[in-house]
Design an enzyme around this catalytic site. Sequence first.
Site, PDB file in Angstrom:
ATOM      1  N   HIS A 191       0.874  -1.183   0.000  1.00 13.10           N
ATOM      2  CA  HIS A 191       0.000   0.000   0.000  1.00 13.10           C
ATOM      3  C   HIS A 191       0.911   1.233   0.000  1.00 13.10           C
ATOM      4  CE1 HIS A 191      -2.798   2.936   1.857  1.00 13.10           C
ATOM      5  NE2 HIS A 191      -3.793   2.134   1.501  1.00 13.10           N
ATOM      6  N   ASP A 225       2.967  -4.661   8.133  1.00 16.40           N
ATOM      7  CA  ASP A 225       1.762  -3.841   7.951  1.00 16.40           C
ATOM      8  C   ASP A 225       0.566  -4.792   8.075  1.00 16.40           C
ATOM      9  OD1 ASP A 225      -0.433  -2.505   7.024  1.00 16.40           O
ATOM     10  OD2 ASP A 225       0.476  -1.830   5.151  1.00 16.40           O
ATOM     11  N   GLN A 278      -4.531  -5.194   6.831  1.00 15.36           N
ATOM     12  CA  GLN A 278      -5.508  -6.117   6.242  1.00 15.36           C
ATOM     13  C   GLN A 278      -5.460  -7.510   6.870  1.00 15.36           C
ATOM     14  OE1 GLN A 278      -7.874  -5.204   4.347  1.00 15.36           O
ATOM     15  NE2 GLN A 278      -7.163  -3.205   3.666  1.00 15.36           N
ATOM     16  N   LYS A 314     -10.576  -0.751  10.526  1.00 13.16           N
ATOM     17  CA  LYS A 314     -10.708  -1.934   9.671  1.00 13.16           C
ATOM     18  C   LYS A 314     -11.027  -3.184  10.488  1.00 13.16           C
ATOM     19  CE  LYS A 314      -7.418  -0.138   6.270  1.00 13.16           C
ATOM     20  NZ  LYS A 314      -8.117   0.305   5.054  1.00 13.16           N
ATOM     21  N   CYS A 340      -4.805   2.551  -3.599  1.00 14.08           N
ATOM     22  CA  CYS A 340      -3.563   3.060  -2.974  1.00 14.08           C
ATOM     23  C   CYS A 340      -2.425   2.061  -3.145  1.00 14.08           C
ATOM     24  CB  CYS A 340      -3.757   3.386  -1.491  1.00 14.08           C
ATOM     25  SG  CYS A 340      -4.891   4.718  -1.205  1.00 14.08           S
TER      26      CYS A 340
HETATM   27  N1  PLP Z   1      -1.798  -0.843   4.651  1.00 11.88           N
HETATM   28  C1  PLP Z   1      -2.729  -1.527   3.996  1.00 11.88           C
HETATM   29  C2  PLP Z   1      -2.400  -2.883   3.451  1.00 11.88           C
HETATM   30  C3  PLP Z   1      -4.001  -0.989   3.823  1.00 11.88           C
HETATM   31  O1  PLP Z   1      -4.929  -1.666   3.161  1.00 11.88           O
HETATM   32  C4  PLP Z   1      -4.276   0.300   4.346  1.00 11.88           C
HETATM   33  C5  PLP Z   1      -5.591   0.934   4.148  1.00 11.88           C
HETATM   34  O2  PLP Z   1      -6.301   0.668   3.200  1.00 11.88           O
HETATM   35  C6  PLP Z   1      -3.272   0.959   5.042  1.00 11.88           C
HETATM   36  C7  PLP Z   1      -2.041   0.363   5.179  1.00 11.88           C
HETATM   37  C8  PLP Z   1      -3.483   2.316   5.624  1.00 11.88           C
HETATM   38  O3  PLP Z   1      -4.455   2.292   6.608  1.00 11.88           O
HETATM   39  P1  PLP Z   1      -4.999   3.656   7.233  1.00 11.88           P
HETATM   40  O4  PLP Z   1      -5.441   4.510   6.073  1.00 11.88           O
HETATM   41  O5  PLP Z   1      -6.126   3.217   8.096  1.00 11.88           O
HETATM   42  O6  PLP Z   1      -3.886   4.266   8.002  1.00 11.88           O
END
Ligand code: PLP
Length: 422
Positions: A139, A216, A219, A242, A380
């Site tokens: 991401h 990270d 997900q 999430k 993203c």
């Molecule tokens: N990492 C992954 C794999 C994600 O899917 C997301 C959000 O879609 C994020 C990081 C970032 O999360 P946040 O926008 O809640 O900080």
Amino acid sequence: MSAHHGLSSPGAIAEKGELDVETIRRDFPILSQRVRHKPLVYLDNAATTQKPRAVIDALLRYYETENSNIHRGVHYLSEVATEKYEKARERVRGFLHAESTSEIVFVRGATEGINLVAQTYGRANLSAGDEVLISAMEHHSNIVPWQMICDEKNARLRVAPIGESGELDFGAFEQLLSPRTKLVAITHVSNALGTINPIRQIVQAAHRLHVPVLVDGAQSAPHLPVDVQSLDCDFFTFSGHKVYGPTGIGILYGKAALLDDMPPYQGGGDMISSVTFEKTIYNKLPYKFEAGTPNIAGAIGLGAAIDYVQAIGLQRIAAHEDHLLAHATAALEAIAGIRIIGTAKRKAGVLSFVFGEIHPHDVGTILDQEGIAIRTGHHCAQPVMQRYGIPATARASFGLYNTIAEVDALAAGVGLVREVFA
Ligand code: PLP
């Protein structure tokens, strides 16, 4: 309004193997809505999940009866708020199976968790010629913070490739690890492809070279049981919104020894133990990383969300979502012209696809007319789109409250798209 509503129902069905989804759905007020004159079919859970009554009640209760600033007051409300906030931290510790609450830092979300590590660990440990190793399925929030700090330090961002199915090329990953590598930052589950990465194997390979690993977990935390001690990762971050919790709250887990050695992220109240104009002594963990008044209500709401999912059980949630994913994959594969993007052997929660020459945005718009909420775009993860030579995908993503009937509605909706474009 009952304070326990939503906690008792999943608990009551915990004996059974399968989820009683109809009962669970009643815990989520938003799901009974009609949108565009159709029952809402919410399949955008990778973007954010809906909130059960237990979480909504916890937020309401906090602002109606408990609101106060924490860690500072001698008065009753401040004690209550502080206790609730710290209890939420303990719930997160249990959820991740961390050794200690001092390793659990409240942040705004996964994005802030990654930026915190980049700006503290990264700034303190990267020098010219050093490398940070990520994967090609990250991401943007696990790419850009590393580019920023690498630029500043004249360090280099290396990217481990992925194969056609969306699986990490583990051999290439291992080859990219070297004495120059100062950190591996990798997603547990890809939001664009659904791929589950072999984190233990990745951590073992990195640790052989004494390289710490940031996972990270944005997900993975909603879909899989996570045990940071058994994964042996050094950092793990996820977002509350999430995992059925509020927005604006998330977690950074870090091993205590690493967090201890890191400089603070932001300066301000609460992160100090004493201040003079000559010298400031920082607070102990985890407060060293929590400058200023935090999102107290959000933390308490996240605690309620964790109680909720744990009462159901992450194993059972994972099994239910696997069932939905398998059903959805088979249903969409049966439609001529559909190409599924991301066909890894181990996947969680996400089904990305393109439909012939039809732009994913048109697919999403037609489905929206049917009350079906999916995501379209690059999610993203523009480098993932570049890898597959496509501008965007349509993405359905599943949560614990989704049903097979909703998956069938998705497939029927996609059938309708074909009729419109025939
Ligand atoms: N990492 C992954 C794999 C994600 O899917 C997301 C959000 O879609 C994020 C990081 C970032 O999360 P946040 O926008 O809640 O900080």
